[in-house]
Motif scaffolding. Structure first.
Motif, PDB file in Angstrom:
ATOM      1  N   MET A   1       0.852  -1.192   0.000  1.00 40.48           N
ATOM      2  CA  MET A   1       0.000   0.000   0.000  1.00 40.48           C
ATOM      3  C   MET A   1       0.889   1.243   0.000  1.00 40.48           C
ATOM      4  O   MET A   1       1.888   1.298   0.678  1.00 40.48           O
ATOM      5  CB  MET A   1      -0.910   0.000   1.248  1.00 40.48           C
ATOM      6  CG  MET A   1      -1.825   1.216   1.321  1.00 40.48           C
ATOM      7  SD  MET A   1      -2.973   1.149   2.711  1.00 40.48           S
ATOM      8  CE  MET A   1      -4.004  -0.208   2.198  1.00 40.48           C
ATOM      9  N   TYR A   2       0.445   2.240  -0.752  1.00 38.38           N
ATOM     10  CA  TYR A   2       1.239   3.465  -0.845  1.00 38.38           C
ATOM     11  C   TYR A   2       0.966   4.353   0.346  1.00 38.38           C
ATOM     12  O   TYR A   2      -0.151   4.471   0.824  1.00 38.38           O
ATOM     13  CB  TYR A   2       0.884   4.228  -2.123  1.00 38.38           C
ATOM     14  CG  TYR A   2       1.237   3.492  -3.384  1.00 38.38           C
ATOM     15  CD1 TYR A   2       2.537   3.505  -3.855  1.00 38.38           C
ATOM     16  CD2 TYR A   2       0.259   2.793  -4.082  1.00 38.38           C
ATOM     17  CE1 TYR A   2       2.855   2.825  -5.018  1.00 38.38           C
ATOM     18  CE2 TYR A   2       0.592   2.114  -5.242  1.00 38.38           C
ATOM     19  CZ  TYR A   2       1.885   2.129  -5.713  1.00 38.38           C
ATOM     20  OH  TYR A   2       2.197   1.469  -6.848  1.00 38.38           O
ATOM     21  N   SER A   3       2.006   5.005   0.818  1.00 34.25           N
ATOM     22  CA  SER A   3       1.821   5.998   1.889  1.00 34.25           C
ATOM     23  C   SER A   3       1.437   7.323   1.269  1.00 34.25           C
ATOM     24  O   SER A   3       1.540   7.524   0.064  1.00 34.25           O
ATOM     25  CB  SER A   3       3.121   6.158   2.679  1.00 34.25           C
ATOM     26  OG  SER A   3       4.100   6.767   1.878  1.00 34.25           O
ATOM     27  N   ALA A   4       1.032   8.266   2.133  1.00 32.11           N
ATOM     28  CA  ALA A   4       0.574   9.564   1.626  1.00 32.11           C
ATOM     29  C   ALA A   4       1.684  10.328   0.936  1.00 32.11           C
ATOM     30  O   ALA A   4       1.428  11.152   0.073  1.00 32.11           O
ATOM     31  CB  ALA A   4       0.013  10.398   2.784  1.00 32.11           C
ATOM     32  N   ARG A   5       2.960  10.075   1.306  1.00 32.24           N
ATOM     33  CA  ARG A   5       4.036  10.886   0.749  1.00 32.24           C
ATOM     34  C   ARG A   5       4.991  10.048  -0.095  1.00 32.24           C
ATOM     35  O   ARG A   5       6.123  10.412  -0.309  1.00 32.24           O
ATOM     36  CB  ARG A   5       4.826  11.548   1.873  1.00 32.24           C
ATOM     37  CG  ARG A   5       4.003  12.463   2.743  1.00 32.24           C
ATOM     38  CD  ARG A   5       3.143  13.365   1.927  1.00 32.24           C
ATOM     39  NE  ARG A   5       3.670  14.702   1.823  1.00 32.24           N
ATOM     40  CZ  ARG A   5       3.224  15.577   0.952  1.00 32.24           C
ATOM     41  NH1 ARG A   5       2.325  15.242   0.088  1.00 32.24           N
ATOM     42  NH2 ARG A   5       3.713  16.784   0.930  1.00 32.24           N
ATOM     43  N   ARG A  29      -5.416   4.852  -7.601  1.00 31.52           N
ATOM     44  CA  ARG A  29      -6.511   4.022  -8.112  1.00 31.52           C
ATOM     45  C   ARG A  29      -6.255   2.554  -7.803  1.00 31.52           C
ATOM     46  O   ARG A  29      -7.155   1.822  -7.366  1.00 31.52           O
ATOM     47  CB  ARG A  29      -6.680   4.236  -9.628  1.00 31.52           C
ATOM     48  CG  ARG A  29      -7.724   3.295 -10.241  1.00 31.52           C
ATOM     49  CD  ARG A  29      -7.898   3.515 -11.720  1.00 31.52           C
ATOM     50  NE  ARG A  29      -6.692   3.296 -12.495  1.00 31.52           N
ATOM     51  CZ  ARG A  29      -6.216   2.085 -12.818  1.00 31.52           C
ATOM     52  NH1 ARG A  29      -6.816   0.973 -12.388  1.00 31.52           N
ATOM     53  NH2 ARG A  29      -5.122   1.977 -13.552  1.00 31.52           N
ATOM     54  N   LYS A  30      -4.997   2.103  -8.032  1.00 27.24           N
ATOM     55  CA  LYS A  30      -4.674   0.701  -7.751  1.00 27.24           C
ATOM     56  C   LYS A  30      -4.757   0.407  -6.253  1.00 27.24           C
ATOM     57  O   LYS A  30      -5.193  -0.670  -5.849  1.00 27.24           O
ATOM     58  CB  LYS A  30      -3.286   0.381  -8.292  1.00 27.24           C
ATOM     59  CG  LYS A  30      -3.224   0.369  -9.822  1.00 27.24           C
ATOM     60  CD  LYS A  30      -1.815   0.066 -10.304  1.00 27.24           C
ATOM     61  CE  LYS A  30      -1.775   0.017 -11.835  1.00 27.24           C
ATOM     62  NZ  LYS A  30      -0.402  -0.265 -12.335  1.00 27.24           N
ATOM     63  N   ARG A  31      -4.339   1.370  -5.450  1.00 28.59           N
ATOM     64  CA  ARG A  31      -4.459   1.200  -4.006  1.00 28.59           C
ATOM     65  C   ARG A  31      -5.911   0.979  -3.607  1.00 28.59           C
ATOM     66  O   ARG A  31      -6.215   0.200  -2.688  1.00 28.59           O
ATOM     67  CB  ARG A  31      -3.881   2.425  -3.293  1.00 28.59           C
ATOM     68  CG  ARG A  31      -3.927   2.331  -1.772  1.00 28.59           C
ATOM     69  CD  ARG A  31      -3.409   3.598  -1.123  1.00 28.59           C
ATOM     70  NE  ARG A  31      -4.336   4.713  -1.276  1.00 28.59           N
ATOM     71  CZ  ARG A  31      -4.115   5.940  -0.785  1.00 28.59           C
ATOM     72  NH1 ARG A  31      -2.983   6.196  -0.148  1.00 28.59           N
ATOM     73  NH2 ARG A  31      -4.998   6.891  -0.953  1.00 28.59           N
ATOM     74  N   ALA A  32      -6.843   1.694  -4.267  1.00 30.56           N
ATOM     75  CA  ALA A  32      -8.268   1.573  -3.956  1.00 30.56           C
ATOM     76  C   ALA A  32      -8.903   0.352  -4.599  1.00 30.56           C
ATOM     77  O   ALA A  32     -10.109   0.125  -4.435  1.00 30.56           O
ATOM     78  CB  ALA A  32      -9.003   2.836  -4.426  1.00 30.56           C
TER      79      ALA A  32
END
Length: 430
Positions: A1-5, A29-32
Motif C-alpha cells: 500500500m502506498y503511503s501519503a508521501r 486508483r490501484k491502491r483503492a
C-alpha cells in the motif's frame, strides 16, 4: 500500500506536463482496487478522461482533480499532492498543513423561540436523526412560519453537520423575481463548497453530478427555502448518506422520493396569544382583558404573520390600547395587517400570481360567491364556476395543494378568513 508521501512509479522529476499527476492517480486508483472504468463511474467522468489523465496525455483541470479526489477518498494531504502535481508545482512538504475544504455557514439568523411550534420542531429534528433520513418538506399557506421553523430547526441541527450548512432562497414566491433556476442554485452551492467558478460546468446534469460528488463524503445540512415546485428541487438533492435536506414551499411537494411532509396550519389560540404578547411586549398587553387578546388573534385568523404584524402595530403606537387595534381590525383587515415590509395581502398576492389562469378565476369566483366560514363540495363549486363536478373537484384539489383552500372534511373545502378576504378583493379588481 502506498503511503501519503510516497513517490509513485513514473512520478519522479515529472512536472507541468500531466505525467506526475497521472502517476499519482494511477497509484492511488490501484491502491483503492478500482479499475479505470470503476473510477470513472464513481467520479462522474468519462472513462477516456481517466485513461488520458493516467497516461499524462491530458492536463488535469481542478474540477477533475476534485471529483477524482472525492471518488478515491483522498485525505487533505493527498489531495494537495495531487493538486500540486496537476499544477506542475512541487508537492507541499510533509510538515506543511493540509489545505482544508471550505466549510459554508450560510444559515440566516433565526428566531430565539418559536411560539406554538414545539411539536413541529421535534418532528423535523427527529426525522433528521433517523437512518436513512428523508427529505423534510415543510409546506403551508403564506404566513404560517415555514421559513422560521426551517431555519430554527437547522440552527439546532447544525452541530451534527461539521462540514457546513447551505441555504438557498429559491424565490418561489418573491414579487418581481423569477424562481431561481436549478442550474443557478447548483452553481451557487458548488462555489460555496469550494469549487472555483471556472470549474463549474455549463450543463444542469453536469452541475448536479459535480454537486453530488463534492457532497458524497461530507456531512452537510441543506436548506432549500421557498421552492416553487418539485422540478426546481429534484436536481438539488444530494445523494451522500451524510447529508440532510429541509425544504419549504407553499405547495405540497410530491415525487421527491423519501419525503417526510409536514404541513403547517395556523396556531392554536393560546399559542397565538403568546406570540402576540411576545412581539407587542408584555408591558403593552399587561392590562388588556384576556378576551380582547383572543379576539385580536381571532381576527388575524391565528396566522403567525398576521399576529406578528398586529403586535408590531400595537408596539409602534404607544397611545393605542388593544381595543384601538381591535377597532382597526374590524374593518378592512388586509389593509390593517401591514407593517413595514410585512404585509399579509402582499404575501397572498404572491401565491395568487403564481396560479395558472383557470385557478385564478376559480379562486376569485369562489371567494366572491361563498360566505365567511362556509364550505363547498364539488357539486356546489361546479354550479358557482359553471363547470362539471369532476372538473370543479380538480380545481378545488389544486387550490388545496397550493394552500389557498383548506379541507373541512373529505370532499368539503373552505377558505381561511384572510384568504377569503383576499379572494374577494381579487374578484373586485379582476
Amino acid at each position: 500500500m502506498y503511503s501519503a508521501r510516497c513517490t509513485l512509479p513514473g512520478a519522479a522529476g515529472e512536472t507541468g506536463d500531466g505525467h506526475a499527476a497521472g502517476a499519482l492517480l494511477r497509484g492511488w486508483r490501484k491502491r483503492a482496487l478500482l479499475t479505470q472504468e470503476q473510477l470513472a463511474e464513481k467520479a462522474g467522468l468519462n472513462v477516456r478522461t481517466v485513461r488520458r489523465l493516467e497516461s499524462g496525455g491530458l492536463q488535469p483541470r481542478s474540477r477533475s482533480v476534485l471529483l477524482i479526489a472525492q471518488a478515491l477518498g483522498l485525505c487533505g494531504e493527498e489531495r494537495e499532492q495531487l493538486a500540486a502535481a496537476a499544477r506542475g508545482a512541487p508537492a507541499a512538504p510533509a510538515d506543511e498543513p493540509a489545505v482544508s475544504p471550505i466549510v459554508p455557514r450560510q444559515l440566516p439568523a433565526g428566531l430565539a423561540a418559536l411560539a406554538g411550534r414545539e411539536h413541529e420542531l421535534t418532528i423535523v429534528e427527529n426525522a433528521h436523526r433517523a437512518e436513512p433520513a428523508p427529505v423534510v418538506a415543510i409546506d403551508g399557506m403564506a404566513g404560517t412560519g415555514k421559513t422560521a421553523l426551517a431555519v430554527h430547526a437547522a440552527h439546532r441541527l447544525a452541530p451534527g453537520f461539521p462540514d457546513g450548512q447551505l441555504y438557498v432562497d429559491l424565490h418561489g414566491h418573491t414579487p418581481g423575481t423569477a424562481p431561481v433556476e436549478p442550474a443557478e442554485a447548483l452553481a451557487r452551492m458548488a462555489r460555496a463548497l469550494g469549487v472555483p467558478r471556472a470549474d463549474v460546468p455549463d450543463q444542469l446534469d453536469d452541475r448536479a453530478a459535480l454537486y453530488r460528488s463534492v457532497l458524497a463524503r461530507r456531512r452537510v445540512l441543506v436548506v432549500l427555502d421557498d421552492a416553487a415546485d418539485e422540478d426546481q428541487i429534484q436536481p438539488l438533492l444530494p445523494a451522500g448518506p451524510g447529508c440532510r435536506v429541509i425544504v419549504t414551499s407553499r405547495r405540497r411537494l410530491g415525487g421527491l422520493g423519501d419525503v417526510r411532509a409536514l404541513s403547517l396550519d395556523v396556531l392554536p389560540p393560546a399559542a397565538a396569544v403568546a406570540l402576540f404578547a411576545e412581539v407587542a411586549g408584555r408591558e403593552r398587553v399587561a392590562g388588556a382583558p384576556r378576551g380582547e387578546l383572543h379576539e385580536v388573534v381571532a381576527r388575524c385568523g391565528a396566522l403567525p404573520l398576521a399576529v406578528r404584524i398586529a403586535a408590531e402595530r400595537l408596539r409602534a403606537r404607544p397611545t393605542w390600547r388593544v381595543r384601538d387595534l381591535l377597532d382597526r381590525l374590524a374593518g378592512d383587515r388586509l389593509a390593517a395587517l401591514k407593517a413595514g415590509r410585512h404585509d399579509v395581502a402582499a404575501a397572498l398576492d404572491r401565491s395568487y400570481d403564481r396560479l395558472p389562469a383557470d385557478l385564478r378565476r376559480a379562486y376569485r369566483l369562489l371567494g366572491a360567491r361563498t360566505g365567511a366560514g362556509a364550505n363547498v363540495d364539488p357539486r356546489t363549486a361546479a354550479t358557482l364556476l359553471g363547470t362539471s363536478a369532476p372538473h370543479a373537484e380538480r380545481l378545488l384539489e389544486r387550490l388545496l395543494d397550493a394552500h389557498l383552500l383548506r379541507e373541512a372534511a373529505p370532499g368539503r373545502y373552505l377558505f381561511h378568513d384572510l384568504v377569503r378576504d383576499h379572494a374577494c378583493r381579487a374578484s373586485r379588481v379582476a
